[in-house]
Design an enzyme around this catalytic site. Structure first.
Site, PDB file in Angstrom:
ATOM      1  N   ARG A 202       0.927  -1.108   0.189  1.00  0.00           N
ATOM      2  CA  ARG A 202      -0.034  -0.105   0.167  1.00  0.00           C
ATOM      3  C   ARG A 202       0.760   1.107  -0.100  1.00  0.00           C
ATOM      4  O   ARG A 202       2.002   1.305   0.728  1.00  0.00           O
ATOM      5  CB  ARG A 202      -1.004   0.010   1.244  1.00  0.00           C
ATOM      6  CG  ARG A 202      -2.102  -0.927   1.237  1.00  0.00           C
ATOM      7  CD  ARG A 202      -3.267  -0.637   0.291  1.00  0.00           C
ATOM      8  NE  ARG A 202      -4.298  -1.677   0.336  1.00  0.00           N
ATOM      9  CZ  ARG A 202      -4.462  -2.608  -0.363  1.00  0.00           C
ATOM     10  NH1 ARG A 202      -3.747  -2.674  -1.403  1.00  0.00           N
ATOM     11  NH2 ARG A 202      -5.717  -3.422  -0.442  1.00  0.00           N
ATOM     12  N   HIS A 250      -2.102   0.643  -9.537  1.00  0.00           N
ATOM     13  CA  HIS A 250      -2.662  -0.228  -8.649  1.00  0.00           C
ATOM     14  C   HIS A 250      -3.400  -1.397  -9.595  1.00  0.00           C
ATOM     15  O   HIS A 250      -4.420  -1.637  -9.211  1.00  0.00           O
ATOM     16  CB  HIS A 250      -3.644   0.537  -7.470  1.00  0.00           C
ATOM     17  CG  HIS A 250      -3.895  -0.248  -6.248  1.00  0.00           C
ATOM     18  ND1 HIS A 250      -4.269   0.125  -5.193  1.00  0.00           N
ATOM     19  CD2 HIS A 250      -3.926  -1.601  -6.210  1.00  0.00           C
ATOM     20  CE1 HIS A 250      -4.422  -0.625  -4.330  1.00  0.00           C
ATOM     21  NE2 HIS A 250      -4.252  -1.780  -4.917  1.00  0.00           N
TER      22      HIS A 250
HETATM   23  C1  GLV Z   1      -5.783  -5.044  -3.707  1.00  0.00           C
HETATM   24  O1  GLV Z   1      -5.148  -4.061  -3.558  1.00  0.00           O
HETATM   25  C2  GLV Z   1      -6.215  -5.914  -2.975  1.00  0.00           C
HETATM   26  O2  GLV Z   1      -6.209  -5.507  -1.810  1.00  0.00           O
HETATM   27  O3  GLV Z   1      -6.910  -7.021  -3.350  1.00  0.00           O
END
Ligand code: GLV
Length: 287
Positions: A202, A250
């Protein structure tokens, strides 16, 4: 699952009939409107986007464990480690400048020490796959783990030793109160000079200012970031244009719809049989 009625919010119908909720970040107030919940599923591997405090204590929260998501994360980690290992950020920058660079000396994979920060389902799979490329791989976790071919470190007392032997750090930690900001000035300073960073955990794990300072001083040689503290990354953020940062939005690992549905169905069946569930979040630990 024949016989299972599926409702797609906001067409929730009689909310008292809803037993299972599958969500990423449920809107405020939704959980409170479901009085008969048995289980909450995160549709992602992480649960930091869920307000755990809003889920009644007797309702287990289950994180997503499904092969497609893990495969994506492993694939991205391999791509990013190989890119840093082979100096691709430098090659891209030189191409942009129209410069035919000198051949960088190639480091053999066994001489390249990779460190995987976080050895859960995803981190363990990442570490195991990197071993298959003959990298020298270590992993760090809160509690001791054992993975074939991987040198494992556990607990706060061993973090410094793990970092000191890590040429390319791959972050796969869950975001919790304990891990927020873990990749800051002190952590980056413990890495060997010129180390690489791959962040597929993250954005909140990284102190952006500390990373930028480490990139500019040469302490960090390059960073491949799939996640940022604020997503989308705001216009004008220095990561956008930094020659030694490769940014992706992401996308490293996303839940496969079929695999995710099968994983949720399996847990519902287990719950109905009274069997133990897998992937239940420890509310205390936050993941
Ligand atoms: C993506 O970031 C997830 O947590 O699957």
């Amino acid at each position: 699952m024949p016989g299972l009625t599926v409702r797609h919010w906001p067409d929730a119908g009689d909310t008292a009939a809803i037993r299972y909720l599958a969500a990423w970040a449920p809107p405020a107030g939704l959980l409170a409107s479901l009085p008969n919940l048995d289980l909450v599923f995160s549709v992602g591997a992480g649960v930091d986007h869920l307000d755990l405090a809003a889920v009644p204590a007797h309702v287990p929260v289950v994180r997503m464990i499904e092969p497609g998501l893990v495969r994506g994360m492993v694939e991205y980690a391999v791509f990013a480690v190989l890119a840093l290992h082979r100096g691709m950020l430098g090659h891209i920058a030189r191409q942009r400048q129209g410069t035919w660079g000198d051949a960088d000396p190639v480091t053999a994979t066994p001489a390249r020490r990779i460190g995987v920060l976080g050895l859960g389902v995803i981190g363990s799979a990442v570490a195991a796959r990197l071993v298959s490329f003959d990298f020298t791989v270590a992993g760090y976790s809160r509690t001791p783990r054992s993975i074939d071919g991987v040198d494992t470190f556990a607990g706060d007392a061993n973090l410094a030793a793990f970092l000191a032997r890590t040429d390319i750090l791959v972050n796969v930690l869950p975001l919790t109160d304990t891990t927020r900001g873990i990749i800051g000035t002190a952590t980056l300073a413990r890495l060997p000079r010129g180390a690489g960073l791959v962040n597929i955990g993250r954005g909140g794990h990284v102190d952006d200012a500390a990373l930028l300072a480490a990139l500019d001083s040469g302490q960090v040689g390059g960073a491949i970031l799939d996640v940022t503290a604020q997503e989308p990354l705001p216009a004008g953020h220095p990561f956008w244009q930094h020659p030694r940062v490769l940014l992706t939005p992401h996308i490293a690992g996303t839940t496969d719809v079929g695999g995710g549905a099968a994983a949720i169905a399996e847990q519902i069946l287990r719950h109905r049989r009274g069997d133990a569930l897998t992937g239940v979040v420890d509310r205390q630990a936050g993941y």
